[in-house]
Design an enzyme around this catalytic site. Sequence first.
Site, PDB file in Angstrom:
ATOM      1  N   SER A 119       0.993  -1.236  -0.114  1.00 42.67           N
ATOM      2  CA  SER A 119       0.022  -0.019   0.040  1.00 42.67           C
ATOM      3  C   SER A 119       0.874   1.378   0.080  1.00 42.67           C
ATOM      4  CB  SER A 119      -0.980  -0.027   1.246  1.00 42.67           C
ATOM      5  OG  SER A 119      -1.756   1.163   1.223  1.00 42.67           O
ATOM      6  N   HIS A 133      -1.915   7.223  -4.952  1.00 42.62           N
ATOM      7  CA  HIS A 133      -2.233   6.245  -4.309  1.00 42.62           C
ATOM      8  C   HIS A 133      -2.204   4.925  -4.988  1.00 42.62           C
ATOM      9  CE1 HIS A 133      -5.631   2.940  -3.420  1.00 42.62           C
ATOM     10  NE2 HIS A 133      -4.961   2.898  -2.268  1.00 42.62           N
ATOM     11  N   ASN A 135      -2.173   0.604  -4.451  1.00 45.20           N
ATOM     12  CA  ASN A 135      -2.261  -0.768  -3.385  1.00 45.20           C
ATOM     13  C   ASN A 135      -2.355  -1.966  -4.340  1.00 45.20           C
ATOM     14  OD1 ASN A 135      -4.841  -2.171  -2.971  1.00 45.20           O
ATOM     15  ND2 ASN A 135      -5.383   0.110  -2.718  1.00 45.20           N
ATOM     16  N   THR A 136      -1.643  -3.169  -4.128  1.00 45.84           N
ATOM     17  CA  THR A 136      -1.954  -4.352  -4.765  1.00 45.84           C
ATOM     18  C   THR A 136      -2.047  -5.394  -3.407  1.00 45.84           C
ATOM     19  OG1 THR A 136      -0.007  -5.043  -5.327  1.00 45.84           O
ATOM     20  CG2 THR A 136      -1.407  -4.051  -7.006  1.00 45.84           C
ATOM     21  N   ARG A 137      -3.042  -6.490  -3.589  1.00 47.65           N
ATOM     22  CA  ARG A 137      -3.088  -7.382  -2.557  1.00 47.65           C
ATOM     23  C   ARG A 137      -3.842  -8.743  -2.771  1.00 47.65           C
ATOM     24  NH1 ARG A 137      -7.010  -3.412  -2.328  1.00 47.65           N
ATOM     25  NH2 ARG A 137      -9.103  -4.068  -2.286  1.00 47.65           N
ATOM     26  N   HIS A 167      -3.702   7.593 -17.085  1.00 42.63           N
ATOM     27  CA  HIS A 167      -4.708   6.861 -17.840  1.00 42.63           C
ATOM     28  C   HIS A 167      -3.963   5.902 -18.985  1.00 42.63           C
ATOM     29  CE1 HIS A 167      -8.151   7.166 -15.256  1.00 42.63           C
ATOM     30  NE2 HIS A 167      -7.727   8.494 -15.367  1.00 42.63           N
ATOM     31  N   HIS A 197     -20.582  12.286   0.017  1.00 40.72           N
ATOM     32  CA  HIS A 197     -21.080  13.654   1.227  1.00 40.72           C
ATOM     33  C   HIS A 197     -20.634  14.979   0.310  1.00 40.72           C
ATOM     34  CE1 HIS A 197     -16.922  12.824   3.093  1.00 40.72           C
ATOM     35  NE2 HIS A 197     -16.998  14.025   3.331  1.00 40.72           N
ATOM     36  N   GLY A 280      -6.530  -5.750  13.845  1.00 37.23           N
ATOM     37  CA  GLY A 280      -5.379  -5.312  14.605  1.00 37.23           C
ATOM     38  C   GLY A 280      -4.120  -5.010  14.213  1.00 37.23           C
TER      39      GLY A 280
END
Length: 297
Positions: A119, A133, A135-137, A167, A197, A280
């Site tokens: 991340s 930003h 991330n890969t997971r 892009h 919002h 956690g």
Amino acid sequence: MTDQMDTEKARASAWFRDLRDQIVAAFEGLEDSHAGGPFTEMDAGWFEVTETKRHSDDGSDAGGGLMSVMRGGRVFEKVGVNVSTVYGTLGERAQRAMAARKGIPGMADDPRFWASGISLVAHMRNPHVPAVHMNTRMFWTPHAWWFGGGSDLNPCIEYAEDTAHFHATQKAHLDPHGADEYPRLKAWADEYFYIPHRKRARGVGGIFMDDQCTGNWGADFALTQDIGRAFLPAFVPLVEKRRVQAFSEADKDAQLIHRGLYAEYNLVYDRGTKFGLETGHDANAVLMSLPPLAKWV
């Protein structure tokens, strides 16, 4: 089958770590090479690396990773590149959320999980350089496995040619996986990185996927790898071009206000933030994405 999945988990975890090493080296290279424009009088920034640990409820080891953070650089005001591999059992709240969102039965009977990924969030010194930003997971339970991730650009001062480059680079990396992949992941990013919002997008988009499981682990892993490989060629040229530009107080003000928008999204909507805190993981690592300074009007 278990041995095969263990091998695949190890491959994914090792690849995320290798990608982390490439990005950290590239970002420190940008600091070292900054020789013109604002902030050249400052010392080059470097990453502080901290080992993170996750512990289960009974105190036993449950994995961890590396938190790499650069603060006060001359190109990067704050950037974090975290990598982790964690495992254990999901708490009741996380089980319910997983079952509801993923439609996975049996989580209460066998709530084991394993997750690995990288991340990254970068907040830049010069307001002409966009925040970013990535991330890969990979996530595994005894009931299902899947990949996720992407990258998106968050300029406070948008340049159409920068958006187009970001892009186009992602599209070029995804096209070998099928002509439909880039449009699919772009649309997913547009939906995911939207702030209800504020009734606006967080930035200028990018690519994003979640729950990627076609049943072909090798194909899904290859797609995930190319999402990661697209990041540096999509982002680094924008940094090199914009870091030399002069800026005004109004430009800096616009950057701080946009950072407030970024913080709102990450604290209210981002699934990764919620998951990391609920399971956690090290809170400092989870909240690494927050900007060093922000402003609200």
